[in-house]
Write a protein that holds these residues in place. Structure first.
Motif, PDB file in Angstrom:
ATOM      1  N   LYS A   1       0.542   6.944 -12.901  1.00 13.84           N
ATOM      2  CA  LYS A   1      -0.074   7.581 -11.801  1.00 13.84           C
ATOM      3  C   LYS A   1      -1.347   7.467 -11.419  1.00 13.84           C
ATOM      4  O   LYS A   1      -2.000   7.069 -10.434  1.00 13.84           O
ATOM      5  CB  LYS A   1       0.171   8.977 -11.862  1.00 13.84           C
TER       6      LYS A   1
ATOM      7  N   THR B   1      -2.089   3.734 -10.360  1.00 12.78           N
ATOM      8  CA  THR B   1      -1.772   3.879  -8.780  1.00 12.78           C
ATOM      9  C   THR B   1      -2.715   4.454  -7.987  1.00 12.78           C
ATOM     10  O   THR B   1      -3.037   3.625  -6.908  1.00 12.78           O
ATOM     11  CB  THR B   1      -0.292   4.287  -8.539  1.00 12.78           C
ATOM     12  N   ALA B   2      -2.908   5.468  -8.413  1.00 10.16           N
ATOM     13  CA  ALA B   2      -4.029   6.312  -7.523  1.00 10.16           C
ATOM     14  C   ALA B   2      -5.358   5.519  -7.257  1.00 10.16           C
ATOM     15  O   ALA B   2      -5.941   5.410  -6.365  1.00 10.16           O
ATOM     16  CB  ALA B   2      -4.168   7.468  -8.294  1.00 10.16           C
TER      17      ALA B   2
ATOM     18  N   MET C   1      -3.833  13.465  -7.228  1.00 12.39           N
ATOM     19  CA  MET C   1      -3.427  11.913  -7.006  1.00 12.39           C
ATOM     20  C   MET C   1      -3.500  11.227  -8.289  1.00 12.39           C
ATOM     21  O   MET C   1      -2.703  10.527  -8.809  1.00 12.39           O
ATOM     22  CB  MET C   1      -4.495  11.261  -5.909  1.00 12.39           C
TER      23      MET C   1
ATOM     24  N   LEU D   1      -4.963   2.797  -4.801  1.00 10.37           N
ATOM     25  CA  LEU D   1      -4.789   3.471  -3.435  1.00 10.37           C
ATOM     26  C   LEU D   1      -6.336   4.096  -3.137  1.00 10.37           C
ATOM     27  O   LEU D   1      -6.754   3.801  -1.845  1.00 10.37           O
ATOM     28  CB  LEU D   1      -3.759   4.417  -3.386  1.00 10.37           C
TER      29      LEU D   1
END
Lengths: 473, 504
Positions: free
Chosen positions: B378, B381-382, B319, B385
């Motif tokens: 990435k 964003t990970a 992730m 989330l």
């Protein structure tokens, strides 16, 4: 012109000058109350000269005050009363002086003194209200008592914004909410009145404030956009400010010629203004921020009970200065949690936030947590608890946020919590809730953010590729 | 006399000299004055019956012997932690968030003099040409936030973010601008935001520091360590910098031939020596030293699992796009999440390499910039989330931004056309964003003009961002002060306003 500014100058002496009659006449009033015999009686002989000086200063105060009232910076109603009260003080002072010429007037001294003092008090208070605002005195008291005195005028939604009158339906409500406080019939700061179209276009003492078609040159918009700390910024720093949307509406209306009779649909509507206009059809978004501690106050916690919990390794702190509500976290005492939990009982009313993530708390201990009725935030992530323990939490109807990530709770255990009215978020990542249960849970908790987690990021080839210099266009 | 004896004698002589030098006339005077003075003061206080006040607020005062004791804020905090992602070098807002189709039409046209009059640039000289957006933009999420294709992952979480589109600064060089945004002053000597937060809140987890700094990108930010320094605050509040390569903390495992007991014994011995030192000179900085040794030991021994990202499950590595052991921004982001999860208040990430002037391939908008974007997209964003699914996003404020923006003009260093496409430093408009921690999602606050040159509404300064961060942690930035050089100091000096419009 010079004459005008000279009178303005004289007027501005009023707020300073008034303190002379206030002080001098207060002294005279007090001396009038002195008994005719006794230790202080000789002071009474000074009453007449004091009254005379006070009278003269009161006359000057009246003159400067009258000049100042012409500036239009103050609400007419209050100024009128203040003016007549001030004149009243002067007349009464003159009257008392007259009585003192005749020796027979002596017997009226005592009540006259009281009348003078009361008149002074009211007039002075009104003067203060004029310069500092009517809520100046009460404001600290109100804020001390936790009362909110700011008046917020709520905008009514328009049924169809395109059919609404651009000025009356869209612009005037903005001006009413943010400008009329100082620029309307009751008060004309800077000699500006904005509550009537003709007066709005006329502007204030610095000239016009609206240049139709040119919002960037319109003083009104310029002032709204000035930094908040700038002394020319409008609305003043401590008053409700025009929002970004309101400013956009004002600009849009001015750029379209500042018309008073056209409908919204008759004006050009570039892309950025459309959502702002459309929003006027809905209720004003209410301030939804709910405090994350209980609203009702609570008595102070027992210091020894707090210390006992601290000694057991928990971090226990008030949630904020002046609050008796407590937060407790168990970052460094994760092993023998069940032995510590009974220490929470003496603090059960004060505990508002508890973090028990990654501890070894068992179902049995949740019975204790279930008694902490003022809890608003509870983190039980990565603990061995199950549905059985969750059932103990049912009385916690103040709870706003519950973190059950990484526990073995199931949908039926969570469903039992649906009665909680204040719940905002429920974190259920890595639990035993089955895929098919989510629909039912969403139905049971319509207003709650249910987070099932398990987010995945797409795999993109570019994530691991590098662009090389040779690849340039 | 043997060689060894000679050596020893010289050592002893040196030590004695050092001691003599320490004990100067000034020390004598200071000590005796303190001695006499404190005698008098003690007697005076005794007669007044004054002791430590028994108010709970007293526990919240600064205690030099326990500087990291957890403390409570002024009002109930919305955010318990902050993760500040600083893109050192200043990423271009015009290729990421500030979509300007008008600028595309002007691409290649000479900049009109009206835009240059009275302006100073770091490198632009003469008349530069306008440079259209070097990325494709689309609206994302329900909020319709404009994000370019440089950040395909972040675009998917647009509705979690509040964009500050009209950030401004008054410093057009990296170091002062970084200092301004992190310490509230473009000059050295002020404490960084994380230091203020730790000074105000202590450390919730006594095994971990309150403030951690992590760097990536191969270099420190231009302003150096001062951007996580403690300024005039006691040095114990400075950011604890973890290693960016290999294990974040050295000796998580016992080195060969060194037992854990022996390590503890040596730390104890060092602390004892320092205690002696403190008794002699009463310098509170010695206490900081002791506290740091103890903290280092705790981080190695008590919570090695927190400092170690290797043990995270595979799906988390996928992730975040982490590669344990290498220096990478993604590793730092994952570590930041672990730290916050364990009660660290402030984690400050610095990623170097965003200074895209167009002087080289790495420093160009069409090559190096794209790679930088890929290296952060990435993992950030990970982070959003992952915090969300752990229930931590609502209490963790994420801040992203550079120290200034970039010009809508193409840079023309020394008035010449450049090899690569790049933009110069720009102070009047850039984008930062915040997410989580009581900040609304899906908001675009502030607006720049049609070419992204000036901010026209919703202007935000470094002070406003600092005021907002402190507000979310429960502090009124106008009342949160530290007494220094005879006056109370604030992070925001005499400015700053909380950006209420983005608060939930």
């Amino acid at each position: 012109m010079i004459l005008l500014s000279l009178s303005e100058l004289i007027g501005r002496f009023h707020p300073a000058l008034v303190h002379l009659p206030i002080g001098i006449l207060a002294l005279a009033g007090l001396f009038l109350l002195l008994p005719a015999r006794g230790l202080l009686a000789p002071l009474r002989s000074s009453i007449t000269p004091i009254l005379l000086i006070g009278f003269i200063s009161a006359v000057f105060s009246c003159i400067t005050g009258y000049v100042l009232s012409g500036s239009g910076d103050y609400p007419e109603r209050l100024v009128g009363i203040h003016q007549w009260m001030g004149i009243g003080v002067t007349v009464v002072t003159g009257g008392i002086l007259l009585t003192r010429i005749k020796p027979s007037g002596e017997k009226w001294q005592w009540p006259l003194g009281i009348v003078l003092l009361l008149l002074l008090l009211f007039t002075g208070h009104q003067g203060g209200s004029l310069t500092h605002g009517e809520d100046y005195l009460m404001q600290p008291l109100n804020s001390m008592l936790g009362r909110d005195t700011t008046v917020i005028i709520k905008r009514k939604p328009l049924p169809d914004v395109q059919e609404a009158a651009a000025y009356a339906g869209v612009i005037q409500p903005v001006l009413q909410a943010k400008c009329f406080g100082c620029h309307s019939a009751s008060k004309q700061k800077g000699k500006l009145r904005m509550d009537q179209p003709a007066l709005l276009m006329k502007g204030g003492k610095n000239g016009e404030i609206i240049v139709p078609g040119k919002s960037a040159e319109s003083e009104m918009i310029i002032r709204i956009l000035l930094p908040k700390n700038d002394e020319h910024h409008m609305a003043p720093k401590d008053k409700p400010q025009a929002t970004e949307q309101e400013t956009a509406l004002l600009k849009w209306w001015i750029d379209n010629g500042a018309s008073f009779d056209k409908k919204v649909k008759e004006l050009a509507q570039p892309e950025p203004i459309r959502p702002v206009l459309l929003a006027l059809e809905h209720e004003e978004e209410e301030d939804k921020s709910i405090p994350n501690i209980p609203l009702s106050p609570v008595e102070q916690a027992d210091e020894q009970a707090i210390q006992a919990l601290r000694d057991a390794g928990a971090v226990v702190l008030p949630v904020a200065a002046g609050s008796h509500y407590l937060s407790a976290s168990f970052f460094t005492s994760t092993d023998s949690t069940d032995l510590i939990m009974p220490l929470l009982l003496p603090l059960k009313r004060q505990l508002a936030w508890i973090k028990l993530g990654n501890t070894k708390i068992s179902d049995a201990s949740l019975e204790i947590l279930g008694q902490c009725v003022n809890l608003t935030r509870l983190n039980l992530s990565h603990t061995p608890i199950t549905d059985k323990g969750l059932a103990y939490l049912a009385p916690l109807n103040q709870l706003q946020s519950l973190n059950l990530v990484g526990t073995s709770v199931t949908a039926s255990g969570v469903a039992a919590l649906k009665e909680w009215k204040n719940l905002q978020s429920l974190y259920l990542y890595h639990t035993n809730i089955q895929r098919e249960d989510w629909v039912e849970l969403k139905r049971l908790f319509p207003d709650v953010i249910l987070d099932s987690g398990g987010y995945k990021l797409q795999f993109l080839a570019t994530d691991t590729q590098q662009v090389k210099a040779s690849a340039r266009e | 006399m043997t060689q060894k004896e000679l050596h020893n004698e010289r050592l002893i002589k040196e030590a004695n000299e050092a001691r003599m030098r320490m004990h100067t006339r000034r020390h004598f005077l200071k000590e005796s004055a303190m001695g006499l003075g404190s005698l008098a003061l003690g007697a005076l206080l005794q007669s007044c019956g004054s002791g430590a006040p028994a108010l709970p607020e007293a526990a919240n005062l600064f205690d030099p012997a326990h500087p990291l004791t957890p403390k409570f804020p002024m009002f109930p905090a919305k955010a318990r932690s902050v993760i500040y992602l600083h893109m050192a070098g200043a990423p271009s807002q015009l290729e990421l968030f500030d979509y300007k189709p008008e600028l595309m039409k002007l691409d290649g046209i000479e900049c009109p003099p009206s835009l240059l009059e009275g302006k100073r640039f770091a490198f632009i000289r003469g008349v530069p040409k306008m440079l259209g957006p070097q990325a494709k933009f689309k609206q994302h999420g329900q909020s319709g936030a404009w994000i370019s294709d440089r950040l395909p992952h972040l675009s998917t979480v647009a509705d979690e973010i509040s964009f500050l589109k009209a950030c401004t600064t008054d410093q057009f060089n990296h170091a002062p601008a970084q200092l301004l945004i992190h310490t509230g002053s473009p000059r050295l000597g002020r404490p960084s935001i994380g230091s203020w937060a730790t000074y105000g809140l202590g450390s919730e987890n006594q095994n971990l520091p309150g403030f951690v700094a992590l760097t990536s990108g191969g270099s420190f930010p231009d302003a150096g360590k001062s951007v996580w320094g403690s300024g005039f605050l006691p040095s114990v509040y400075q950011g604890v910098q973890c290693r960016s390569q290999g294990d974040p903390v050295l000796f998580i495992n016992d080195p060969k031939g060194m037992s854990r007991d022996m390590r503890k014994a040596s730390i104890d011995a060092i602390n004892e020596v320092n205690q002696e030192e403190y008794k002699e000179y009463n310098d509170p900085e010695t206490l900081s030293r002791i506290a740091q040794y103890e903290m280092a030991y705790k981080m190695q021994i008590s919570v090695p699992e927190v400092m170690n990202i290797n043990n995270e499950p595979q799906y988390i590595h996928e992730m975040y796009g982490t590669q344990p052991g290498r220096e990478s921004f993604a590793n730092n982001v994952l570590l930041a999440r672990k730290l916050v999860e364990n009660g660290v208040r402030f984690v400050q990430l610095f990623d170097w390499g965003w200074d895209t002037h167009g002087t080289s391939a790495d420093g160009s908008l069409n090559i190096g910039f794209i790679n930088k974007c890929r290296s952060i997209d990435k993992s950030i964003t990970a982070l959003i989330l992952d915090l969300k699914q752990r229930g931590l996003l609502e209490e963790t404020l994420i801040v992203w931004g550079g120290e200034f923006g970039r010009t809508p003009m193409q840079e023309n260093r020394e008035g010449k056309e450049m090899m690569f496409k790049g933009r110069d430093h720009h102070v009047d408009a850039f984008t930062c964003w915040m997410a989580g921690g009581g900040v609304k999602g899906g908001v675009s606050y502030g607006e720049t003009d049609e070419i992204g040159y000036s901010s026209i509404s919703g202007k935000v300064t470094a002070f406003d961002m600092q005021a907002t961060i402190l507000n979310q942690l429960g502090f009124d930035h106008e009342k949160f002060t530290y007494q220094f050089q005879g006056r109370p100091f604030r992070l925001t000096d005499v400015e700053g306003e909380v950006i209420r419009d983005i608060l939930a």
